[in-house]
Design a protein around this motif. Structure first.
Motif, mmCIF file in Angstrom:
data_model
loop_
_atom_site.group_PDB
_atom_site.id
_atom_site.type_symbol
_atom_site.label_atom_id
_atom_site.label_comp_id
_atom_site.label_asym_id
_atom_site.label_seq_id
_atom_site.Cartn_x
_atom_site.Cartn_y
_atom_site.Cartn_z
ATOM 1 N N GLY A 151 1.025 -1.405 -0.083
ATOM 2 C CA GLY A 151 -0.047 0.311 0.011
ATOM 3 C C GLY A 151 1.029 1.434 0.125
ATOM 4 N N ASP A 152 2.031 0.339 -1.019
ATOM 5 C CA ASP A 152 3.183 2.438 -0.590
ATOM 6 C C ASP A 152 2.967 2.737 0.638
ATOM 7 O OD1 ASP A 152 3.328 2.708 -3.304
ATOM 8 O OD2 ASP A 152 1.236 3.977 -3.764
ATOM 9 N N LEU A 153 3.020 2.357 2.080
ATOM 10 C CA LEU A 153 3.546 1.846 3.257
ATOM 11 C C LEU A 153 5.096 1.592 3.209
ATOM 12 C CD1 LEU A 153 0.238 2.127 5.053
ATOM 13 C CD2 LEU A 153 1.558 4.222 4.292
ATOM 14 N N ALA A 154 4.818 0.228 3.336
ATOM 15 C CA ALA A 154 5.492 -0.796 3.379
ATOM 16 C C ALA A 154 6.669 -1.318 2.426
ATOM 17 C CB ALA A 154 5.705 -1.701 4.688
ATOM 18 N N PHE A 155 8.000 -1.563 2.148
ATOM 19 C CA PHE A 155 8.274 -2.264 0.671
ATOM 20 C C PHE A 155 9.581 -3.213 1.134
ATOM 21 C CE2 PHE A 155 8.017 2.164 0.332
ATOM 22 C CZ PHE A 155 6.975 3.008 -1.093
ATOM 23 N N LEU A 156 9.206 -4.571 0.501
ATOM 24 C CA LEU A 156 9.653 -5.475 0.786
ATOM 25 C C LEU A 156 11.020 -5.268 -0.229
ATOM 26 C CD1 LEU A 156 10.670 -7.312 3.165
ATOM 27 C CD2 LEU A 156 9.467 -9.580 1.517
ATOM 28 N N THR A 157 11.863 -5.476 0.297
ATOM 29 C CA THR A 157 13.202 -5.177 -0.630
ATOM 30 C C THR A 157 14.705 -6.064 -0.723
ATOM 31 O OG1 THR A 157 14.847 -3.645 -0.484
ATOM 32 C CG2 THR A 157 12.351 -2.733 -1.514
ATOM 33 N N ASN A 158 15.034 -5.862 -1.446
ATOM 34 C CA ASN A 158 16.614 -6.720 -0.647
ATOM 35 C C ASN A 158 17.470 -5.937 -0.647
ATOM 36 O OD1 ASN A 158 17.690 -5.598 -3.205
ATOM 37 N ND2 ASN A 158 18.731 -7.435 -4.229
ATOM 38 N N ARG A 159 17.291 -4.841 -0.217
ATOM 39 C CA ARG A 159 18.398 -4.481 0.273
ATOM 40 C C ARG A 159 17.372 -3.738 2.273
ATOM 41 N NH1 ARG A 159 19.580 0.319 -3.481
ATOM 42 N NH2 ARG A 159 20.902 -1.103 -4.899
ATOM 43 N N GLY A 160 16.140 -4.499 2.644
ATOM 44 C CA GLY A 160 15.842 -4.244 3.935
ATOM 45 C C GLY A 160 14.375 -4.187 3.491
ATOM 46 N N LEU A 161 13.409 -4.414 4.471
ATOM 47 C CA LEU A 161 12.250 -3.984 4.934
ATOM 48 C C LEU A 161 11.931 -2.658 4.784
ATOM 49 C CD1 LEU A 161 9.221 -4.931 4.703
ATOM 50 C CD2 LEU A 161 9.415 -5.174 6.978
ATOM 51 N N PHE A 162 11.089 -2.222 4.436
ATOM 52 C CA PHE A 162 11.440 -0.126 4.876
ATOM 53 C C PHE A 162 10.053 -0.130 4.698
ATOM 54 C CE2 PHE A 162 14.634 1.430 2.355
ATOM 55 C CZ PHE A 162 15.745 0.414 1.672
ATOM 56 N N MET A 163 9.844 1.087 5.919
ATOM 57 C CA MET A 163 8.416 0.689 7.261
ATOM 58 C C MET A 163 8.668 2.491 7.096
ATOM 59 S SD MET A 163 8.292 -1.894 9.340
ATOM 60 C CE MET A 163 9.656 -1.316 10.203
ATOM 61 N N PRO A 164 7.921 2.911 7.507
ATOM 62 C CA PRO A 164 6.821 4.298 7.941
ATOM 63 C C PRO A 164 7.940 4.605 9.376
ATOM 64 C CG PRO A 164 4.904 3.616 7.190
ATOM 65 C CD PRO A 164 6.505 2.302 7.164
ATOM 66 N N SER A 165 9.040 5.867 9.060
ATOM 67 C CA SER A 165 8.734 5.970 10.843
ATOM 68 C C SER A 165 8.342 7.290 10.908
ATOM 69 C CB SER A 165 10.419 6.357 10.996
ATOM 70 O OG SER A 165 10.691 7.169 10.225
ATOM 71 N N PRO A 166 8.137 6.466 13.000
ATOM 72 C CA PRO A 166 6.989 7.995 13.769
ATOM 73 C C PRO A 166 8.144 9.446 13.664
ATOM 74 C CG PRO A 166 8.175 6.280 14.828
ATOM 75 C CD PRO A 166 8.224 5.521 13.179
ATOM 76 N N ILE A 167 7.352 9.821 13.394
ATOM 77 C CA ILE A 167 8.546 11.653 13.871
ATOM 78 C C ILE A 167 7.157 11.764 14.680
ATOM 79 C CG2 ILE A 167 8.139 13.513 13.199
ATOM 80 C CD1 ILE A 167 7.800 12.786 10.266
ATOM 81 N N PHE A 168 8.013 12.242 16.280
ATOM 82 C CA PHE A 168 7.354 12.438 17.575
ATOM 83 C C PHE A 168 7.200 14.515 17.671
ATOM 84 C CE2 PHE A 168 9.017 8.755 18.259
ATOM 85 C CZ PHE A 168 7.504 8.046 18.759
ATOM 86 N N GLU A 169 6.143 14.984 17.471
ATOM 87 C CA GLU A 169 6.040 15.846 17.826
ATOM 88 C C GLU A 169 5.800 16.878 19.416
ATOM 89 O OE1 GLU A 169 3.414 17.131 14.438
ATOM 90 O OE2 GLU A 169 4.464 16.269 13.345
ATOM 91 N N GLY A 170 5.893 17.896 19.902
ATOM 92 C CA GLY A 170 4.819 17.800 21.255
ATOM 93 C C GLY A 170 3.588 17.594 21.239
ATOM 94 N N GLY A 171 3.601 17.321 22.742
ATOM 95 C CA GLY A 171 2.559 16.659 23.029
ATOM 96 C C GLY A 171 2.400 15.047 22.978
ATOM 97 N N SER A 172 3.460 14.617 21.894
ATOM 98 C CA SER A 172 3.397 13.051 22.146
ATOM 99 C C SER A 172 3.841 11.965 23.778
ATOM 100 C CB SER A 172 4.595 12.272 20.499
ATOM 101 O OG SER A 172 5.201 12.985 21.178
#
Lengths: 375, 402
Positions: free
Chosen positions: B170-191
């Motif tokens: 779903g254009d969010l995570a990609f499984l390739t031979n360079r690894g599994l690419f996933m979205p990383s969380p960005i913590f903003e104020g209040g988290s």
């Protein structure tokens, strides 16, 4: 005889022939009902598993056998001949995987050592061998004969350097030397750990816990990098010998714990009885305690041996080329690129056969020795 | 002694021989001999080491740890560049070892318990399938598993360029031979509010469990502890997330022509090592679990049924607590094994402690002894810690005899 005759025939009491059991209480249908379809959950599981096997097994068989190529000159020819596995690579390298760099004129020595090994194992493993006593003496002499055969250098055999060792032969050399040397050492360590002398006990505990606490890889690194510092300056020490010593010490520490378990299971009365018969320490150990303790710990001992044999592959990390190391380096061959699955699977099959037969043998032995305790 | 002068009496011995034939003095003599031998041995090897170091012009010191390492490590949990010190490289290696060990222990335990239970299934097909898998995996060296899985990950997975649809989640995570690419969380104020809510929820669940046990002891009423805890642990942070205005953003990896950019990536080395170690160890754990459950006598099942407990309750309250007593000690040694086997990472280039400080740092500085001492010490400490924790757990669950 028609069926109507059968229906009216009468029997004397107790003479009626046995009727076959109802279909669902014996025979294949009953087995299916019990083992595959005893409940709705079970039926679902059976169907899912069968579907899974149906999806996985046929393509795997096609890849491994039906579409596979057994004879080819290089990888491209493999690809043209079939879409499956390319075993041609493995068969081309087979002799190399067995003998590695052992001089080709001297390979009969490896074969002979292997045949003599099997002859030595038979009386050790099977206690109904005829002339077992002589066989055991021969088995005790075997390590020296094998040393002479493989290394040579005296009695008319040409000397072969240890860095010519490799492949299956190297796995066998490390595995068998480790097994043969670590068992006596392991027994001594286990006895030392049970000793009444605090200094000896502490020494054994520290030794055992140290070798069990660190991975074999680090110990092999110590052997290959650090050990030479502790030897007198200027002395050279063969790498294979260093590895053999370290593997033996490592395996002995694990064996010692297995044997300690066996020693602890011997009732105290046995020790006291042997004391009261006036036996000295070593006599009572040799005649009373150890035979019982070793018998209990046989499954554990064989498991350690299996572990040791599998661990012989780790020497590839310090640059000795065992079977797995040769396979790994063979992958770099430009003629045969991208065949890692074929190589690794062949190596896996070799280890599986060795280790699985060892574990089966331990099961057989366990069952055979168990009879005395059957309740 | 000489007053006993009968024919056939104990033979006369000189005083030294008498010392040797006395059990206690002999033991003391033996121990002194052992100590002397041991000290001589250590004296000789230390002397050799000093001499060898002098001949090579090397010194024994750990000061190299504070010099620049000047090599790269592709996976680091803490900040690391090639200008960092060797000490920093060692720390990165140690953290990588611990990461793969902890992940491996979790996955191996889950897989092992599932396979162990499947091995006890009355279904013949499942039983035999799992048996074949276990026997095959157990009897093949773990290093081979690691290399095989690594080969599969690197060769069988698609390249980032021209990624097929099945490897694109779903254009969010990609499984390739360079690894599994996933979205990383960005913590903003209040988290931080979400973290506080999570901790509060865990605390609440713990209190609720005790409260429910007290009520059950007093009145016999059973409260739904599990569902309330799950609801609190998921619900409270969710409420906090919504109330604070959704402060966590996600950085999604972007597909460019040749590579993927941004997000979080699980490297193929880590994936291979983690999967291979977990599956290998899971097969041993499965056999341990199976043996443990079989060790609970059938009478316990029957007694529990006679009390009217359902199958689930029987498992939870009667069988598993007893099986755990058999399972925990061998499970400890499997956890130790997974930690020690993670050192095989060096074969596929995962930068664990052996590969960083015991590998590249050793080669660069030539400090064989110092680096190996650090590595050996690290493994000894970890082994002792795991043993201590599992012993504590074993004490807690063991049979209390009154």
């Amino acid at each position: 005889m028609s069926s109507q005759d059968q229906a009216v025939q009468s029997y004397a009491p107790g003479e009626h022939p046995d009727l076959p059991a109802p279909m669902l209480t014996s025979g294949p249908l009953f087995w299916i009902k019990e083992n595959l379809a005893s409940s709705w959950l079970n039926i679902t599981l059976t169907v899912i598993t069968a579907l899974f096997l149906f999806v996985v097994i046929p393509p795997l068989l096609n890849w491994a056998f039906l579409d596979a190529v057994y004879v080819a000159a290089d990888r491209n020819e493999c690809r043209e001949l079939g879409s499956g596995a390319c075993w041609a690579f493995v068969s081309e390298r087979f002799t190399f995987f067995v003998y590695a760099f052992y001089p080709s004129g001297e390979r009969w020595r490896v074969d002979l050592a292997f045949i003599m090994l099997i002859l030595a194992l038979v009386p050790l493993l099977y206690d109904k061998t005829p002339y077992r006593g002589y066989g055991l003496i021969y088995a005790c002499l075997y390590p020296f004969i094998a040393y002479w055969l493989l290394l040579g250098g005296f009695f008319g055999l040409e000397e072969v350097e240890t860095h010519a060792f490799g492949g299956i032969m190297l796995n066998m050399v490390i595995g068998i030397t480790g097994i043969a040397c670590s068992l006596p050492l392991g027994i001594l360590l286990a006895l030392g750990r049970q000793s009444e002398m605090p200094v000896v006990r502490m020494l054994c505990v520290v030794f055992i816990e140290f070798f069990r606490g660190v991975p074999l890889i680090t110990i092999l690194f110590v052997a290959s990098t650090m050990l030479s510092y502790f030897l007198p300056p200027g002395s050279e020490f063969d790498l294979l010998l260093r590895v053999l010593i370290m593997v033996t010490l490592f395996s002995a520490a694990y064996l010692a714990e297995v044997i300690r378990g066996g020693l602890q299971a011997i009732p105290k009365g046995q020790f006291e009885a042997s004391d009261s018969m006036g036996l000295k320490y070593w006599q009572s150990m040799r005649l009373i305690v150890l035979p019982q303790a070793l018998k209990i710990s046989i499954p554990g001992i064989v498991n350690s041996f299996i572990g040791l044999f599998k661990d012989t592959t780790l020497v590839l990390i310090i640059g000795l080329l065992d079977l797995l190391g040769l396979g790994k380096s063979a992958l770099a061959d430009a003629k045969w690129t991208g065949l890692s699955n074929e190589i690794y699977l062949s190596v896996a099959v070799f280890f599986f056969i060795c280790c699985f037969s060892m574990s089966r043998y331990s099961l057989y032995l366990e069952r055979k020795l168990e009879t005395g305790h059957e309740r | 002694m000489s007053s006993i002068d009968m024919a056939g009496g104990p033979p006369e011995r000189n005083p030294i021989a008498r010392l040797w034939y006395d059990k206690e003095t002999r033991s003391i003599i033996m121990q002194i001999l052992t100590i002397v031998l041991l000290l001589t041995f250590f004296g000789v090897i230390i002397n050799n080491a000093v001499e060898n170091l002098r001949l090579l012009g090397k010194t024994f010191s750990f000061s190299f740890l504070w010099t620049e390492a000047s090599y790269d490590i592709n996976q680091h949990l803490i900040e690391y560049t090639s200008t960092s010190t060797h000490l920093r490289a060692a720390t990165v290696g140690i953290l990588n070892t611990l990461l793969v060990a902890v992940c491996g222990i979790i996955l191996a335990t889950i897989l092992g318990f599932i396979m162990g239970v499947m091995r006890l299934s009355p279904n013949w097909l499942i039983n035999k399938l799992v048996y074949c898998v276990i026997e095959f995996v157990r009897n093949v060296p773990v290093l081979l598993h690691i290399l095989l899985v690594h080969g599969l990950v690197v060769h069988a997975l698609p390249q980032p360029r021209g990624l097929p649809d099945w490897a694109n989640f779903g254009d969010l995570a990609f499984l390739t031979n360079r690894g599994l690419f996933m979205p990383s969380p960005i913590f903003e104020g209040g988290s931080s509010a979400i973290l506080i809510a999570f901790i509060a929820a865990v605390g609440f669940s713990w209190w609720f469990k005790r409260h429910a046990k007290k009520i059950q002891d007093d009145t016999g009423r059973v409260l739904p502890v599990f569902w309330v805890s799950v609801g609190a642990i998921i619900g409270l942070p969710l409420v906090a997330y919504l109330v604070t205005g959704m402060p966590i953003g996600w950085e999604v990896p972007q597909q460019s022509t040749f590579n993927l950019r941004g997000g979080m990536v699980i490297r193929p080395e880590f994936m291979a090592l983690w999967l291979a170690l977990s599956v290998y160890t899971a097969c041993f754990i499965a056999e341990i679990v199976r043996a443990g459950i079989l060790a609970v006598s059938k009478g316990q099942w029957e007694a529990s049924q006679a009390l009217g407990a359902s199958r689930g309750l029987t498992l939870k309250n009667v069988v598993i607590p007893q099986a755990l007593r058999v399972i925990v000690p061998p499970l400890t040694s499997q956890y130790l094994n997974i930690t020690k086997n993670s050192s095989l990472a060096i074969a596929i280039g995962y930068m664990d402690v052996v590969a960083t400080i015991g590998g590249i740092s050793l080669m660069q500085t030539g400090k064989e002894m110092e680096t190996m001492i650090i590595v050996l010490m690290f493994y000894l400490i970890v082994s002792l810690l795991i043993s201590a924790v599992m012993n504590w757990f074993n004490q807690r669950i063991k049979l209390v005899e009154r």
